[in-house]
Structures are given as C-alpha cells and as structure tokens.
Design a protein around this motif. Structure first.
Motif, short mmCIF file in Angstrom:
data_model
loop_
_atom_site.label_atom_id
_atom_site.label_comp_id
_atom_site.label_asym_id
_atom_site.label_seq_id
_atom_site.Cartn_x
_atom_site.Cartn_y
_atom_site.Cartn_z
N ALA B 50 0.90 -1.21 -0.01
CA ALA B 50 0.02 0.03 0.07
C ALA B 50 0.92 1.18 0.18
O ALA B 50 0.65 2.16 -0.78
N LEU B 51 1.80 1.19 0.72
CA LEU B 51 2.75 2.33 0.74
C LEU B 51 3.72 2.43 -0.33
O LEU B 51 3.74 3.58 -0.92
N ARG B 52 3.70 1.29 -1.04
CA ARG B 52 4.60 1.43 -2.19
C ARG B 52 3.93 2.17 -3.31
O ARG B 52 4.19 3.19 -4.11
N ALA B 53 2.67 1.77 -3.41
CA ALA B 53 1.57 2.48 -4.29
C ALA B 53 1.34 3.85 -3.97
O ALA B 53 1.34 4.55 -5.07
N ARG B 54 1.39 3.93 -2.70
CA ARG B 54 0.88 5.52 -2.32
C ARG B 54 2.10 6.49 -2.64
O ARG B 54 2.15 7.53 -3.08
N TYR B 55 3.50 5.92 -2.49
CA TYR B 55 4.40 6.83 -2.98
C TYR B 55 5.03 6.59 -4.14
O TYR B 55 5.89 7.25 -4.80
N GLY B 56 4.08 5.97 -4.94
CA GLY B 56 4.40 5.57 -6.46
C GLY B 56 5.76 4.96 -6.67
O GLY B 56 6.30 5.22 -7.59
N LEU B 57 6.05 3.99 -5.69
CA LEU B 57 7.58 3.52 -5.91
C LEU B 57 7.35 2.55 -6.85
O LEU B 57 8.52 1.63 -7.11
N ASP B 58 6.14 2.05 -7.33
CA ASP B 58 6.17 1.10 -8.29
C ASP B 58 6.25 1.41 -9.89
O ASP B 58 6.28 0.71 -10.81
N ARG B 59 6.40 2.79 -10.02
CA ARG B 59 6.43 3.42 -11.25
C ARG B 59 7.78 3.40 -11.59
O ARG B 59 8.86 3.72 -10.81
N PRO B 60 8.17 3.87 -13.05
CA PRO B 60 9.49 3.94 -13.32
C PRO B 60 10.07 5.22 -12.86
O PRO B 60 9.21 6.08 -12.48
N LEU B 61 11.49 5.34 -13.06
CA LEU B 61 11.93 6.35 -12.27
C LEU B 61 11.43 7.88 -12.74
O LEU B 61 11.20 8.85 -12.08
N PHE B 62 11.44 7.84 -14.16
CA PHE B 62 10.92 9.34 -14.64
C PHE B 62 9.52 9.68 -14.19
O PHE B 62 9.30 10.83 -13.86
N GLY B 63 8.68 8.66 -14.27
CA GLY B 63 7.47 8.83 -13.72
C GLY B 63 7.47 9.44 -12.14
O GLY B 63 6.68 10.19 -11.97
N GLN B 64 8.36 8.60 -11.40
CA GLN B 64 8.47 9.12 -9.90
C GLN B 64 8.99 10.66 -9.92
O GLN B 64 8.32 11.28 -9.13
N LEU B 65 9.87 10.93 -10.91
CA LEU B 65 10.31 12.33 -10.74
C LEU B 65 9.31 13.42 -11.04
O LEU B 65 9.05 14.15 -10.32
N ALA B 66 8.46 12.84 -12.03
CA ALA B 66 7.55 13.84 -12.62
C ALA B 66 6.41 13.97 -11.52
O ALA B 66 6.03 14.80 -11.00
N ALA B 67 6.17 12.83 -10.70
CA ALA B 67 5.10 12.96 -9.67
C ALA B 67 5.67 13.65 -8.64
O ALA B 67 5.12 14.39 -7.90
N PHE B 68 7.01 13.63 -8.40
CA PHE B 68 7.77 14.19 -7.14
C PHE B 68 7.50 15.84 -7.58
O PHE B 68 7.11 16.46 -6.46
N LEU B 69 7.73 16.20 -8.73
CA LEU B 69 8.08 17.48 -8.90
C LEU B 69 6.56 17.99 -8.88
O LEU B 69 6.28 19.28 -8.49
N GLY B 70 5.67 17.27 -9.65
CA GLY B 70 4.16 17.84 -9.69
C GLY B 70 3.70 17.83 -8.33
O GLY B 70 2.91 18.97 -8.12
N GLY B 71 3.94 17.03 -7.45
CA GLY B 71 3.47 17.18 -5.93
C GLY B 71 4.29 18.28 -5.52
O GLY B 71 3.28 19.10 -4.63
N LEU B 72 5.33 18.71 -5.86
CA LEU B 72 6.03 19.85 -4.93
C LEU B 72 5.28 21.13 -5.47
O LEU B 72 4.92 21.95 -4.74
N ALA B 73 4.95 21.15 -6.89
CA ALA B 73 4.27 22.35 -7.39
C ALA B 73 3.00 22.66 -6.62
O ALA B 73 2.91 23.65 -6.46
N LYS B 74 2.60 21.63 -6.21
CA LYS B 74 1.07 21.81 -5.53
C LYS B 74 1.54 21.92 -4.18
O LYS B 74 0.28 22.08 -3.20
N GLY B 75 2.66 21.66 -3.68
CA GLY B 75 2.86 21.81 -2.15
C GLY B 75 2.72 20.83 -1.57
O GLY B 75 2.70 20.59 -0.16
#
Lengths: 280, 319, 327
Positions: B50-75
């Motif tokens: 569940a945590l893995r899915a929540r943190y998106g750790l199952d996605r490819p690296l670039f996807g995670q980066l996009a998610a990370f940055l996207g999340g940041l942009a939203k605070g």
C-alpha cells in the motif's frame, strides 16, 4: 614547487602561522605514534572507583563513566578525526580541481552544464545531504563515511578552480605557451594547475577544519564514526549525561576540536596571505 | 536592470529545480529499501504494498520524478511516516521557531559582526585587533553542539540562570508573559549559534573594508576634508557592504546546518530538530521535505542578496 | 607676489624590512606664489606624488613626514595641525586632483553628490544650495549638459568628463592652491589638451596657484611658469619654464629632453638615459645621478648642493661651479 616551500616558509614566519603549524605537527605526531603515545593504551574498564574521576596526575584529563582515561581517548580520537579529515579533503580537492579545470578550460556548454549542476548541489547544505544519506543504513563503515564526506565537499572547490583557470587563461604566459605550440596537457598541468595550486592549498587547509567540525557533529548525532571507534564527537556525546558530575569528559574533546580547527584556520589564513600577491 | 532581474530569477528557479532533481536522484540511488523496517516498525506485506503504491514507488523512475515535482508544485511533500501527517503541514508548523532563531542570529551577525569588522579594519594590526581576530577564529572553530551543551549544562542547569531547553514553559501566561518566556528560552541557543558564526562575518567584513580602504577614492574623500568617520562609514563601508551581502547568501546554508545541532541540543522545536528526529526514525518523506525546504530557502537567500547587491550598486543598476 | 605655499626640506620616510627608514622624498624645497603654476617633473619613483600627498598630510602609513620638514600655507604650519584643523585645510585651502579619475571617484555615489559633499564639508550651505554649486561647478569645468549629468554615476561618464568632475570636486570649497597629480596621464591625447586648458582657465579666473605634477615635459611647456625637476627624491633643477627649455643644465634634465621624440625636425635616434631609476631603498651615495651621468667626474662622489647656473635658475650639480652665474 618552490612557491609551495616559499609559502610554507612565509607561514612559519608569522607568529600565528607558526602556532598553527606547530600544533598541527604536534597533533600529527601524536596521531602517528598512536598507541605508543597513549599513557594507557589498553586499559580494561573494570575499576569502578576510577569512574568519573577528576583530572589528576595519573589521569590528566580525568576518566569517564566507564573508567576510561580521557586523555588516551582524546589522542585516539585525534587519529581518527585527522585521518577522516585528511582523506575526505583530499578527495574533495581532487574532484573539485578536476571538475573546475574541465569547466574552466573547455568552457562552452560543458562549463555551463557543470556549473549549473554545482549551483544546484550547493543549494542543499552539506549537512542535509549527509543526514539524508546516513539515515538509511544502520552502520556506516569508516571508509564509506570518508567517501561520503569527500564527495559532498567538492562543489565550492570546483568553482574556485574554475575561476582561477578562467583568470589564468587570459594571462599572457598561457597565451604564450599555447602560441609556442605546447600540448594541451602540458598547458593544463604545467601552467594552469600549478598556478591554481595556491588557492587550492588554502581551500584544502581550511577544508580540513570544516570536515573535522562536520565529522564531529555527525558523530555527536550518532551518524558519523561509530563506537567503539573513538571520535571526538562521540566522546562529547558520551559525556553529555555526566556533564554536571564530570564535565571533563565532554570538555576536553571539545577543546581538542577547537584547538585543531583553530590551528588549521590559522595556517590557512597565513597561507592565503602568503599567496596573495598584494601582501599585507 | 529589469532584464537582469528576470534573468537572475530564472537562474534561481533553474538552480532550485536542479537541486530538487539531484535530491530525488540521491534518494533513489541510496541502498536499502526505504520502506523496509525492522522490529517495532515492521510492516506487513500488505502495508508495504500500500505504501509503495501511495508513494508511487512501483512506477518507472522518470514517472516518479514527474510525480515528485508535480507534487511539489502543488505543495505536496508527501506524508510523514512518523507522524502520519502531511509533511508540508509539519514543516510549516516548525518553521516559525527556526525562523525566530535564525533571524535573531542573522540580526546579531549583521549588527555586531559588521560593526566589529569595520572597527577591527580601522585598528588593523593593533594588539586589540590581533586578540579579537584570534578570539573570533576560536569561536569559529568551536563546535556548535559542544558549546550548546556546555552553555546549557552550566548556565542552564547548574546555575539556573536561563532555561536550557525548549522554547517556552508549558504553563503559559498572557501574551506578554509568553513573549518574554520565549525570549528567555531564545537566549542560549541564539548565543551559541551567534558565537560560532560571528567570527566569519567579522573577518569577512574586516577584509572587505581593508580592500576598499586601499582604493584611490578613499584618498579623494580625505583630500576633500571630510571627517574620518564619514570617510569610513559613508565612503568605504558603503562599498565594503557588497561582499558581506554576498556572504549572507553563503551564510544561509551554514546557519541552517548550525541550527540543526543547536536545535537538537536545546530541544528547540524547529526544523532542525524535526530533521534529526526524521533521521532517527527513517522518515524519508519528512527528511526529503526538509531538504527541499532548506534548498528553497538557500536559493531564495542567495537571490535576495544578489538583488540587494544590484539595488545598492549603481554600476549594476544602471546597466 | 604673495607666497601661498612654502615647502622647505621636506622629507618623507618609510620603514624598510630591516628596520631602517628610507626617504623617497629627501629634502625637497619649493614655493608657490599666488596665481602661478609650478610644474614638478620627474619619472615614476622620483617621489613627486609623495611630495604632493605630504602637502595634505595624506602620506599613506607606515610612511610619515619626518621632523625637520616645513610646510607653510600662508601663515599656517601644516605639519603642526591635527584633527579638525587639518581637515579644514584639506579641500578648503588646498584642493587635489588625482591621476586616475575612474578609481578616484566613488562608484556608488552620483557625481553631483560627490561634488556637493565637498562643498558642504567646508561651506555653511544647505543641501539644495550645495547642489546648485555643484551644477555651477560642472558648468565651469566645461561638462556639456551639466544638469543632466548631475545625477550620473562615474561609470556612466567618459574619462575626460570624469577628470573634469574631479576638478570640480577639488574646486568645490574654493581652495587657493590646486595640486594636480598627473591629471592627464590616464587620458587620451586629445582629451589631455582639453583638461589642461580647463585647468588654465580656472586658474586664471580664480587666481589660484597650481602645482602640476607630471612626467611629461610636453605638457609643461606653455602651461607652467616655473619648472622643478625631481630625481631620486630630490629637486635637481629648477628654473622658469622658458629658461629651462632654452638651457637645460642638469645632465638628467638634458637626458630627459634628449629622449623626447620630436615630430618636427629631422629624425634622429632617440637617446635614452642609460641605466634605471634607483630604488628609494638604495639611493647611490654622493650625486644620485652619478651612475647614469655621462658627465660624472670625481667631485660627483660628494652630494651636490643646489647651485646657481643662471637667472633664477639652479641645479644640483657640481658642474654648476664651472659655469656659475651665466649671462
């Protein structure tokens, strides 16, 4: 390099430079002699009545709560701290010089990219980077610690070397060498690097002091040098619970840090003055 | 000037972006599974998934980066593993305390450090100058955590002059009483951090002023018959201010780091102690969040000092 | 002729690394009358700049003016002044302009500010009045569009204009004497003539005395009333300009003239003066020019006094004894 010898000589001539160099030499000697220099190298901590003893003739720095002679531990800690600092700084300086040289000499896109990366890396304080990395494993072997500290410390040095290279490139003697058809390698090593060595040495010397403080801090947090390997930071941590009863357990390692970093700063300052063409 | 401002701001944004990407990459190359826990923190396989899915750790690296940055942009900086609350919330909660401590130290540095630096430059090579230089070098060489525990131990515990820990007494009084209480708690940590940092500011200012005092326009100022204090403060210092401004851009990371130790030692409820706690508990979202915030503060700080420099230096302003 | 400045036996010393003091300015004497221009000529290292700095007590430490020197401004003994009294003669009785206007002007203040500051330091005027004065001064020194330039920063002006600003600053408090230390050295040739012209006009309009310090003989002709040639910390020849140009007597002066290329006339080889200027830490004994002098003889081993060689014309050379008191 004669300029190096001259610079060291100039440092020796100033009273503060002399004090710094003298202390560092003394410390290095202690570190090298190692166990031979310790009053009680392999004491077993089983004599309870000696725990938390105040400084005395037998134990000039007192003992800690495990009856260990604080002086011995401070000296042992010196070996570790100096080794970590020297190696880590060596690594930082090498990396920084390499990157700075490449960026400054080749310029263009490579320079722009490298420097942007350095800017980005500099935005995160070194301590935070280390906290992040060191939080993962349970124990960090000493070698890994040195590697980590070394690889997080080259950013500013690369900027420094790059600036020196850029400055020196425009100097006539480099143009002259290039006009004479000197090979690139020769230009880089013989002319650029040798002249950038001065500020590099200053940065390295001051860097040693910074790393000693950093490593001590990390050890104090339990993230740096792991017990039973002695370290000054670790000793200060150990002494915290008995600070009121036996302040010497924390005070002496702290004093050792202060003196050592002070010494490196005095030498670094004197070196900087020596290399500065404008003089006093 | 406007063009310069735009360029400089874009540069700051780029630097921050690169810092974030580097942080992201750093986390991902670290050995060890951030979600693996031993002992009391052990997770069941379902929880891990569940945590893995929540943190998106199952996605490819670039996807995670996009998610990370996207999340940041939203605070959105994720959720703290320790507290189970949004990281952003936690950070904002603790930010004021660190700001108070850091701000106080910065102020002290600026006022005292600058004044001493100028003073020592004018008295260059006098006995007083040499002593103060050595003393300040010793201050710089002092580990902040050591000084902290010594001060807390003696001034705080043994002599009971000032509170050795925390930011305020749990039993609060009215607003004024609370304010005074906070100030009393602020003294020791601020003092510790100031002692260690003021040396740098003082020496930098001293060096900068000495450089300027050598310049020909200082001779012109004296030749005009201006009083010496005016020559020093109006003509020389105004020009020696710039390196000190740049220094504040550099000081920020140091103050931030220093505050980590000091907050830890004095149990000051700020970002530094939060980060230390996160390290101990392997709370990566929180730790990363703190690193992101700090990076942003540093980039902002350097940007501010550059802008201040540009505003104050007519050579930059009018080009 | 009212004498406004009298300098006698001026000695400036600096400490050498071995503890002794050396004297880059070693016994210089001259005087200035109201309205006249005295040119102090010499190569770099002869001590002329230090001489000018000494007049305002601006010799950079660890240098100092030695006891036994005399500097009199009218009735005032400059060397005995301290603090406020000293500050009052700087700018007010002696104004000074320096060699490089780019580095001699504070880059963070407008030129109007810097001039007005000079006015307010000595004259009881309001800020607005000082600003008006600054405007008027800018006009006087010949800056085009002075109103527009008042709020300009030094880096926004050309070299020639910056030097004019320096002159305006120096004149802000209406001094009796203007010391110009190499005012044109850092400027282009065409601009040099303009600046010298400005200085001349101002001098005549205000009746100031001017001490013009330069290494360029070319700018001396036609601008200075009298010339003093300096070498190795001493004045080696002094005379009215025409007299000096007509009869350069000291071998050093003769060497200087011979080494100046001339546009008119047949092309000859330039004859530089052999050797190099001695360092102030190691002046030769006896006549300081002896090692480089083509006319040196046995008496040159004794340090010569200033001896007469013509009307109002003296030189520091034993050769004067043979010629003393020429027509």
């Amino acid at each position: 390099m004669s300029t190096l010898r001259e610079a060291l000589g100039a440092v020796w001539r100033t009273p503060r430079g002399r004090a710094g160099m003298g202390f560092l030499a003394f410390l290095a000697l202690l570190a090298l002699l190692g166990p031979l220099a310790l009053p009680e190298p392999f004491r077993q901590f089983d004599l309870e009545e000696l725990a938390n003893a105040a400084p005395s003739v037998d134990h000039p720095f007192g003992t800690d709560q495990l009856s260990r002679d604080v002086l011995s531990r401070v000296v042992s800690g010196a070996r570790i701290s100096l080794a970590v600092a020297a190696l880590a700084v060596g690594l930082s300086v090498t990396l920084g010089a390499a990157v700075g040289l490449v960026a400054g000499y080749w310029g263009g896109v490579l320079d722009a990219v490298l420097m942007r990366l350095v800017d980005g890396a500099l935005a995160v304080p070194r301590l935070f980077l280390l906290l992040l990395v060191l939080s993962v494993p349970d124990r960090v072997p000493l070698a890994a610690l040195i590697l980590l500290i070394g690889t997080t410390g080259w950013f500013a040095t690369s900027r420094l070397v790059r600036a020196e290279v850029l400055r020196l490139r425009e100097e006539t003697f480099v143009r002259a060498a290039e006009a004479l058809g000197a090979s690139r390698r020769r230009v880089i090593f013989r002319h650029l690097l040798v002249n950038a060595a001065g500020p590099l040495l200053v940065a390295a010397t001051l860097g040693v002091g910074d790393v000693i403080l950093l490593e001590a801090g990390l050890s104090f947090l339990g993230l740096g040098v792991q017990p039973p390997t002695p370290s000054w930071g670790g000793m200060i941590l150990d002494g915290r619970p008995v600070l009121e009863a036996a302040p010497w357990v924390s005070v002496f390692p702290g004093a050792a840090i202060i003196l050592t970093v002070l010494a490196t700063n005095l030498v670094g300052d004197a070196l900087r003055d020596a290399f500065d063409p404008r003089g006093a | 000037m406007r063009r310069w401002l735009v360029r400089r701001t874009l540069q700051a944004a780029l630097t921050l972006l690169i810092a974030l990407v580097l942080l992201f990459l750093l986390i991902h190359i670290l050995p060890g599974d951030p979600l693996a826990r031993e002992g009391e923190h052990a997770l069941t396989p379902e929880q891990t998934e569940a945590l893995r899915a929540r943190y998106g750790l199952d996605r490819p690296l670039f996807g995670q980066l996009a998610a990370f940055l996207g999340g940041l942009a939203k605070g959105d900086l994720g959720v703290s593993i320790q507290y189970g609350r949004p990281v952003t919330e936690l950070l904002l909660e603790r930010l004021p305390a660190t700001a108070l401590l850091g701000g106080t130290v910065l102020l002290l540095n600026f006022v005292l450090g600058v004044w001493l630096g100028v003073r020592q430059a004018v008295r260059k090579d006098s006995r007083e100058d040499r002593w103060i230089t050595t003393l300040s070098l010793a201050g710089y060489a002092t580990p902040s955590f050591w000084l902290g525990i010594v001060l807390a131990g003696f001034v705080g515990v043994r002599w009971r002059l000032l509170p050795p820990a925390g930011m305020r007494d749990p039993l609060g009084g009215g607003t004024v009483a609370t304010a005074v209480d906070i100030l009393r708690h602020l003294i020791l940590p601020a003092l510790t951090l100031s002692i260690v940092s003021i040396a740098g500011t003082m020496r930098y200012q001293r060096a900068a002023l000495l450089e300027v005092l050598r310049l020909p326009y200082i001779v012109t100022a004296r030749a005009k018959g201006l009083p010496e204090s005016m020559v020093i403060w109006r003509h020389a210092w105004r020009n020696a201010l710039f390196p000190v401004l740049t220094l504040f851009g550099l000081w920020l990371p140091i103050l931030v780091s220093g505050s980590v130790f000091v907050e830890s030692v004095f149990a000051w409820p700020g970002l530094g102690s939060l980060a230390i706690g996160a390290v101990g508990n392997r709370d990566y979202p929180l730790l990363v969040g703190a690193a992101v915030l700090v990076a942003a503060v540093v980039v902002l700080g350097t940007w501010l000092s550059d802008v201040a420099y540009a505003v104050l230096d007519p050579r930059v302003r009018t080009s | 002729m009212t004498r406004v400045l009298h300098v006698r036996d001026l000695r400036v010393s600096f400490p050498a690394p071995d503890g002794h003091r050396f004297h880059p300015v070693d016994g210089v004497s001259f005087s200035l009358d109201r309205g006249e221009t005295l040119a102090l000529v010499g190569e770099s290292g002869c001590g002329k700049s230090l001489t000018s700095l000494a007049l305002l007590r601006l010799v950079p430490p660890p240098g100092r003016v030695d006891a036994g020197s005399t500097i009199r401004l009218g009735d005032t003994d400059v060397l005995s002044l301290e603090g406020e009294a000293l500050r009052r003669i700087r700018g007010r009785r002696i104004g000074m302009i320096f060699q490089d206007p780019m580095t001699s002007l504070n880059p963070v203040f407008t030129v109007g500010d810097q001039i007005a500051e000079g006015v307010r330091a000595h004259l009881p005027v309001t800020k607005a009045q000082a600003r008006e004065r600054a405007l008027a001064l800018l006009q006087e020194v010949g800056i085009p569009d002075p109103a527009g330039r008042l709020d300009a920063y030094p880096h926004q002006l050309s070299g020639g204009m910056r030097q004019r600003v320096m002159i305006a600053i120096a004149l802000a408090a209406e001094p009796e004497i203007l010391v110009a230390d190499e005012p044109t050295t850092a400027l282009d040739v065409t601009v040099q003539a303009q600046i010298l012209e400005v200085l001349d006009q101002l001098r005549r309009a205000r009746g100031m005395a001017v001490l013009l310090i330069t290494h360029d003989l070319g700018i001396v002709a036609g601008r200075a009333d009298r010339v003093a040639v300096m070498y190795a910390g001493q004045i080696v020849e002094e005379a009215p300009t025409l007299e000096l140009f007509a009869h350069p007597s000291h071998p050093y002066t003769q060497g200087l003239f011979a080494s100046v290329p001339r546009i008119s006339g047949p092309v000859e080889r330039l004859t530089p003066i052999g050797g190099t200027v001695p360092s102030p830490t190691a002046f030769p004994s006896g006549c300081r020019f002896r090692p480089r002098c083509p006319q040196a003889f046995d008496k040159s081993e004794l340090p010569p006094d200033l001896l007469a060689v013509g009307p109002d014309h003296r030189m520091r050379c034993w050769l004067a004894e043979g010629r003393g008191g020429r027509d």
